[in-house]
Scaffold this motif. Structure first.
Motif, PDB file in Angstrom:
ATOM      1  N   ILE A  90      42.868 -72.123-117.166  1.00 35.28           N
ATOM      2  CA  ILE A  90      42.118 -70.865-117.091  1.00 35.28           C
ATOM      3  C   ILE A  90      43.051 -69.681-117.325  1.00 35.28           C
ATOM      4  O   ILE A  90      42.724 -68.762-118.094  1.00 35.28           O
ATOM      5  CB  ILE A  90      41.397 -70.729-115.726  1.00 35.28           C
ATOM      6  N   LEU A  91      44.199 -69.688-116.687  1.00 41.53           N
ATOM      7  CA  LEU A  91      45.154 -68.594-116.861  1.00 41.53           C
ATOM      8  C   LEU A  91      45.628 -68.497-118.308  1.00 41.53           C
ATOM      9  O   LEU A  91      45.732 -67.397-118.872  1.00 41.53           O
ATOM     10  CB  LEU A  91      46.335 -68.767-115.906  1.00 41.53           C
ATOM     11  N   ILE A  92      45.906 -69.637-118.933  1.00 36.17           N
ATOM     12  CA  ILE A  92      46.308 -69.638-120.338  1.00 36.17           C
ATOM     13  C   ILE A  92      45.199 -69.052-121.205  1.00 36.17           C
ATOM     14  O   ILE A  92      45.454 -68.228-122.093  1.00 36.17           O
ATOM     15  CB  ILE A  92      46.684 -71.065-120.796  1.00 36.17           C
ATOM     16  N   GLU A  93      43.960 -69.447-120.974  1.00 40.56           N
ATOM     17  CA  GLU A  93      42.836 -68.946-121.771  1.00 40.56           C
ATOM     18  C   GLU A  93      42.695 -67.434-121.638  1.00 40.56           C
ATOM     19  O   GLU A  93      42.511 -66.726-122.635  1.00 40.56           O
ATOM     20  CB  GLU A  93      41.546 -69.653-121.351  1.00 40.56           C
ATOM     21  N   LEU A  94      42.795 -66.925-120.419  1.00 41.27           N
ATOM     22  CA  LEU A  94      42.632 -65.482-120.202  1.00 41.27           C
ATOM     23  C   LEU A  94      43.794 -64.677-120.788  1.00 41.27           C
ATOM     24  O   LEU A  94      43.579 -63.676-121.482  1.00 41.27           O
ATOM     25  CB  LEU A  94      42.484 -65.188-118.710  1.00 41.27           C
ATOM     26  N   VAL A  95      45.014 -65.112-120.519  1.00 38.70           N
ATOM     27  CA  VAL A  95      46.174 -64.340-120.978  1.00 38.70           C
ATOM     28  C   VAL A  95      46.334 -64.447-122.489  1.00 38.70           C
ATOM     29  O   VAL A  95      46.601 -63.448-123.159  1.00 38.70           O
ATOM     30  CB  VAL A  95      47.453 -64.756-120.224  1.00 38.70           C
ATOM     31  N   SER A  96      46.139 -65.626-123.048  1.00 43.03           N
ATOM     32  CA  SER A  96      46.255 -65.772-124.499  1.00 43.03           C
ATOM     33  C   SER A  96      45.223 -64.897-125.214  1.00 43.03           C
ATOM     34  O   SER A  96      45.553 -64.224-126.193  1.00 43.03           O
ATOM     35  CB  SER A  96      46.081 -67.231-124.917  1.00 43.03           C
ATOM     36  N   SER A  97      44.002 -64.883-124.725  1.00 40.26           N
ATOM     37  CA  SER A  97      42.981 -64.049-125.371  1.00 40.26           C
ATOM     38  C   SER A  97      43.318 -62.567-125.231  1.00 40.26           C
ATOM     39  O   SER A  97      43.064 -61.779-126.155  1.00 40.26           O
ATOM     40  CB  SER A  97      41.585 -64.353-124.828  1.00 40.26           C
ATOM     41  N   ALA A  98      43.926 -62.169-124.117  1.00 41.03           N
ATOM     42  CA  ALA A  98      44.332 -60.773-123.955  1.00 41.03           C
ATOM     43  C   ALA A  98      45.446 -60.409-124.939  1.00 41.03           C
ATOM     44  O   ALA A  98      45.438 -59.323-125.528  1.00 41.03           O
ATOM     45  CB  ALA A  98      44.781 -60.515-122.516  1.00 41.03           C
ATOM     46  N   VAL A  99      46.400 -61.307-125.132  1.00 42.50           N
ATOM     47  CA  VAL A  99      47.480 -61.057-126.095  1.00 42.50           C
ATOM     48  C   VAL A  99      46.897 -60.961-127.504  1.00 42.50           C
ATOM     49  O   VAL A  99      47.217 -60.034-128.255  1.00 42.50           O
ATOM     50  CB  VAL A  99      48.562 -62.162-126.033  1.00 42.50           C
ATOM     51  N   VAL A 100      46.033 -61.895-127.853  1.00 46.44           N
ATOM     52  CA  VAL A 100      45.431 -61.929-129.192  1.00 46.44           C
ATOM     53  C   VAL A 100      44.616 -60.656-129.441  1.00 46.44           C
ATOM     54  O   VAL A 100      44.700 -60.063-130.518  1.00 46.44           O
ATOM     55  CB  VAL A 100      44.572 -63.205-129.354  1.00 46.44           C
ATOM     56  N   GLU A 101      43.855 -60.215-128.446  1.00 43.55           N
ATOM     57  CA  GLU A 101      43.066 -58.993-128.622  1.00 43.55           C
ATOM     58  C   GLU A 101      43.962 -57.760-128.653  1.00 43.55           C
ATOM     59  O   GLU A 101      43.723 -56.834-129.436  1.00 43.55           O
ATOM     60  CB  GLU A 101      42.005 -58.858-127.527  1.00 43.55           C
ATOM     61  N   GLY A 102      44.994 -57.736-127.827  1.00 48.15           N
ATOM     62  CA  GLY A 102      45.927 -56.610-127.850  1.00 48.15           C
ATOM     63  C   GLY A 102      46.598 -56.460-129.203  1.00 48.15           C
ATOM     64  O   GLY A 102      46.766 -55.352-129.712  1.00 48.15           O
ATOM     65  N   MET A 103      46.969 -57.591-129.802  1.00 50.15           N
ATOM     66  CA  MET A 103      47.582 -57.563-131.129  1.00 50.15           C
ATOM     67  C   MET A 103      46.599 -57.024-132.169  1.00 50.15           C
ATOM     68  O   MET A 103      46.966 -56.205-133.015  1.00 50.15           O
ATOM     69  CB  MET A 103      48.044 -58.974-131.530  1.00 50.15           C
ATOM     70  N   ALA A 104      45.353 -57.481-132.108  1.00 46.28           N
ATOM     71  CA  ALA A 104      44.338 -57.022-133.061  1.00 46.28           C
ATOM     72  C   ALA A 104      44.093 -55.525-132.891  1.00 46.28           C
ATOM     73  O   ALA A 104      44.013 -54.780-133.878  1.00 46.28           O
ATOM     74  CB  ALA A 104      43.043 -57.809-132.867  1.00 46.28           C
ATOM     75  N   ASN A 105      43.985 -55.073-131.646  1.00 47.73           N
ATOM     76  CA  ASN A 105      43.766 -53.645-131.400  1.00 47.73           C
ATOM     77  C   ASN A 105      44.951 -52.808-131.859  1.00 47.73           C
ATOM     78  O   ASN A 105      44.784 -51.686-132.339  1.00 47.73           O
ATOM     79  CB  ASN A 105      43.456 -53.397-129.924  1.00 47.73           C
ATOM     80  N   PHE A 106      46.156 -53.350-131.716  1.00 50.65           N
ATOM     81  CA  PHE A 106      47.339 -52.654-132.216  1.00 50.65           C
ATOM     82  C   PHE A 106      47.234 -52.463-133.731  1.00 50.65           C
ATOM     83  O   PHE A 106      47.484 -51.361-134.238  1.00 50.65           O
ATOM     84  CB  PHE A 106      48.609 -53.433-131.873  1.00 50.65           C
ATOM     85  N   LEU A 107      46.881 -53.518-134.448  1.00 48.70           N
ATOM     86  CA  LEU A 107      46.749 -53.413-135.911  1.00 48.70           C
ATOM     87  C   LEU A 107      45.711 -52.368-136.301  1.00 48.70           C
ATOM     88  O   LEU A 107      45.921 -51.572-137.217  1.00 48.70           O
ATOM     89  CB  LEU A 107      46.363 -54.762-136.521  1.00 48.70           C
ATOM     90  N   ILE A 108      44.596 -52.379-135.598  1.00 51.01           N
ATOM     91  CA  ILE A 108      43.536 -51.410-135.898  1.00 51.01           C
ATOM     92  C   ILE A 108      44.018 -49.992-135.595  1.00 51.01           C
ATOM     93  O   ILE A 108      43.856 -49.088-136.414  1.00 51.01           O
ATOM     94  CB  ILE A 108      42.249 -51.736-135.097  1.00 51.01           C
ATOM     95  N   ALA A 109      44.624 -49.792-134.427  1.00 56.73           N
ATOM     96  CA  ALA A 109      45.089 -48.449-134.031  1.00 56.73           C
ATOM     97  C   ALA A 109      46.153 -47.923-134.983  1.00 56.73           C
ATOM     98  O   ALA A 109      46.158 -46.738-135.344  1.00 56.73           O
ATOM     99  CB  ALA A 109      45.629 -48.493-132.607  1.00 56.73           C
TER     100      ALA A 109
END
Length: 194
Positions: free
Chosen positions: A52-71
């Motif tokens: 569960i922790l891996i799923e939550l943290v990995s998805s947060a990293v993946v979304e943070g990276m995507a938002n960085f690219l967009i920003a």
């Protein structure tokens, strides 16, 4: 470019989760076959918690990276609109707005792992329980289906941010490099602190 808030620590947290998960898998593999019946009671909760922790943290990293690219590639007004897109679109479609030749490997392992990660994250963040009355399912719920190899799947979730960067690198090395810095800068800080 600087990153703010807890997003700075997420890649390190994900790496530490991977290390702990590997330690747990190693501990489980050393168990005698005679004790196999006790495996769930001895390791089940710890293993499930790590997943569960891996799923939550990995998805947060993946979304943070995507938002960085967009920003990085849009103004504030456009970012406010695009950051609301579904996470899968942030990796499959939106990069084409600022990297015209970008392709995402649909139908390949990277795409399947990203979809599974998002599905699992959503099941945790938006839980819906299965309801049965007299053995008839009234509400299906959103319990994640079991994968044929949960260990490999979760190790892949840990590596998904780097895999996404590797794919991006094929189309824009400079933007991929900035994400690599994000993924590794705190590892260097952590190493220096030891």
């Amino acid at each position: 470019i600087s990153y703010s808030g807890s997003v700075n620590y997420l890649p390190v947290v994900l790496q530490e989760l991977k290390e702990r998960y590997l330690e747990l898998i190693n501990e489980m593999s050393k168990q005698d076959e005679d004790q196999d019946n006790d495996r769930y009671f001895r390791f089940g909760f710890r293993e499930y918690k790590q997943r569960i922790l891996i799923e939550l943290v990995s998805s947060a990293v993946v979304e943070g990276m995507a938002n960085f690219l967009i920003a990085k590639n849009t103004d504030a007004e456009t970012f406010d609109i695009l950051q609301q897109a579904r996470l899968i679109k942030k990796w499959t479609t939106l990069p084409k707005l600022f990297i015209p030749n970008y392709e995402f490997p649909k139908g390949e392992v990277l795409n399947e792992n990203l979809k599974l990660l998002i599905k699992r994250r959503n099941a945790i963040a938006h839980p819906k329980v299965e309801i049965k009355i007299d053995d008839e399912i009234i509400h299906k719920g959103n319990v994640s289906e079991s994968h044929n190899n949960e260990i490999i799947l979760h190790l892949n979730f840990c590596d998904l941010p780097e895999q996404l960067v590797d794919n991006l690198k094929k189309y824009d090395r400079s933007q991929a490099f900035e994400l690599e810095i994000f993924l590794t800068k705190d590892k260097a800080v952590k190493k220096a602190a030891k």
